[in-house]
Design a protein around this motif. Structure first.
Motif, short mmCIF file in Angstrom:
data_model
loop_
_atom_site.label_atom_id
_atom_site.label_comp_id
_atom_site.label_asym_id
_atom_site.label_seq_id
_atom_site.Cartn_x
_atom_site.Cartn_y
_atom_site.Cartn_z
N MET A 1 0.87 -1.25 0.16
CA MET A 1 -0.05 -0.05 -0.08
C MET A 1 0.97 1.22 -0.17
O MET A 1 1.74 1.34 0.74
N GLY A 2 0.63 2.41 -0.90
CA GLY A 2 1.24 3.45 -1.09
C GLY A 2 1.02 4.28 0.15
O GLY A 2 -0.06 4.10 0.84
N ILE A 3 1.89 5.58 0.41
CA ILE A 3 1.58 6.36 1.54
C ILE A 3 0.43 7.21 1.15
O ILE A 3 -0.32 7.51 2.34
N SER A 4 0.04 7.43 0.04
CA SER A 4 -1.20 8.23 -0.22
C SER A 4 -2.30 7.50 0.15
O SER A 4 -3.45 7.93 0.64
N GLN A 5 -2.20 5.96 -0.26
CA GLN A 5 -3.58 5.27 0.13
C GLN A 5 -3.68 5.27 1.51
O GLN A 5 -4.75 5.24 1.99
N LEU A 6 -2.76 4.81 2.24
CA LEU A 6 -2.51 4.59 3.80
C LEU A 6 -3.19 5.80 4.08
O LEU A 6 -4.09 6.16 5.22
N MET A 16 -7.35 -0.42 10.23
CA MET A 16 -6.25 -1.03 9.65
C MET A 16 -5.43 -1.89 10.31
O MET A 16 -5.17 -1.70 11.45
N SER A 17 -4.98 -2.85 9.90
CA SER A 17 -3.88 -3.85 10.44
C SER A 17 -2.53 -3.38 10.48
O SER A 17 -2.23 -2.56 9.56
N ALA A 18 -1.50 -4.03 11.09
CA ALA A 18 -0.12 -3.69 11.37
C ALA A 18 0.28 -3.70 9.66
O ALA A 18 1.50 -2.80 9.52
N GLU A 19 0.28 -4.76 8.90
CA GLU A 19 0.39 -4.70 7.67
C GLU A 19 0.51 -3.51 6.91
O GLU A 19 1.24 -3.33 5.76
N HIS A 20 -0.52 -2.70 7.02
CA HIS A 20 -0.67 -1.59 6.28
C HIS A 20 0.18 -0.52 6.45
O HIS A 20 0.32 0.49 5.64
N PHE A 21 0.93 -0.62 7.63
CA PHE A 21 1.92 0.59 8.06
C PHE A 21 3.22 0.21 7.95
O PHE A 21 3.60 -0.97 7.97
N PRO A 22 4.09 1.23 7.62
CA PRO A 22 5.42 0.99 7.32
C PRO A 22 6.15 0.37 8.85
O PRO A 22 5.46 0.88 9.89
#
Length: 176
Positions: A1-6, A16-22
């Motif tokens: 997932m890109g930063i803008s989508q995040l 959102m789950s942890a996988e979505h975050f850097p």
């Protein structure tokens, strides 16, 4: 997932789950040594808070919001920035923002709403429903603003974090 989508999902109040975050981010400039960061910063497409701030947040009803560990590094990608940090997923939304009572609101071409960066107390109006439920939320289609209950605001102020949050009081307006 890109930063803008995040960033978009976080502004929409999507859990959102942890996988979505850097898991880690790196300083941008090679010639600048990053010091310990403030208790609240905007980075990696979202909101990053210090461990001390996370400790305060965890004492309140966050609903579906979550805190995920993230490591901050200097530009060399090896040297850690002092401190412990967490990405804040704002996973709660309340339909409480009242744009008709906020004369400074700007309507963007995509239908989203934005307040100017220099807000004053009472520039933002919310319905009484803001007083119920979780202590931290967003109110789409309003972007770039998240809301905190008064009790959470007072706890963050007591922990000397009021300045970095830039708190502004909201008016509670009864439905017409």
């Amino acid at each position: 997932m890109g930063i803008s989508q995040l960033a978009e999902l976080n502004q929409a109040g999507e859990p959102m789950s942890a996988e979505h975050f850097p898991k880690e981010i790196f300083a941008q400039y090679p010639d600048k040594k990053e010091k310990k960061q403030a208790d609240l910063i905007l980075a990696a497409g979202g909101v990053v808070v210090s461990a001390a701030c996370a400790d305060v947040l965890r004492q309140f009803d966050l609903g579906h919001s979550s805190l995920y560990p993230i490591r901050l590094f200097q530009h060399d990608r090896k040297t850690p920035v002092e401190g412990e940090y967490f990405c804040l997923n704002i996973g709660e939304r309340k339909d409480t923002f009242l744009p008709e009572h906020a004369p400074r609101v700007k309507v963007l071409g995509n239908g989203r709403l934005k307040m100017p960066p220099s807000l004053n107390d009472d520039d933002v109006a919310v319905s009484p429903a803001a007083l119920e439920g979780p202590d931290l939320w967003v109110s789409p289609p309003l972007i770039r603003i998240f809301f905190l209950s008064d009790r959470l605001t007072q706890a963050l102020r007591a922990a000397k974090m009021g300045r970095v949050f830039g708190f502004r009081t909201c008016r509670i307006v009864e439905a017409d």
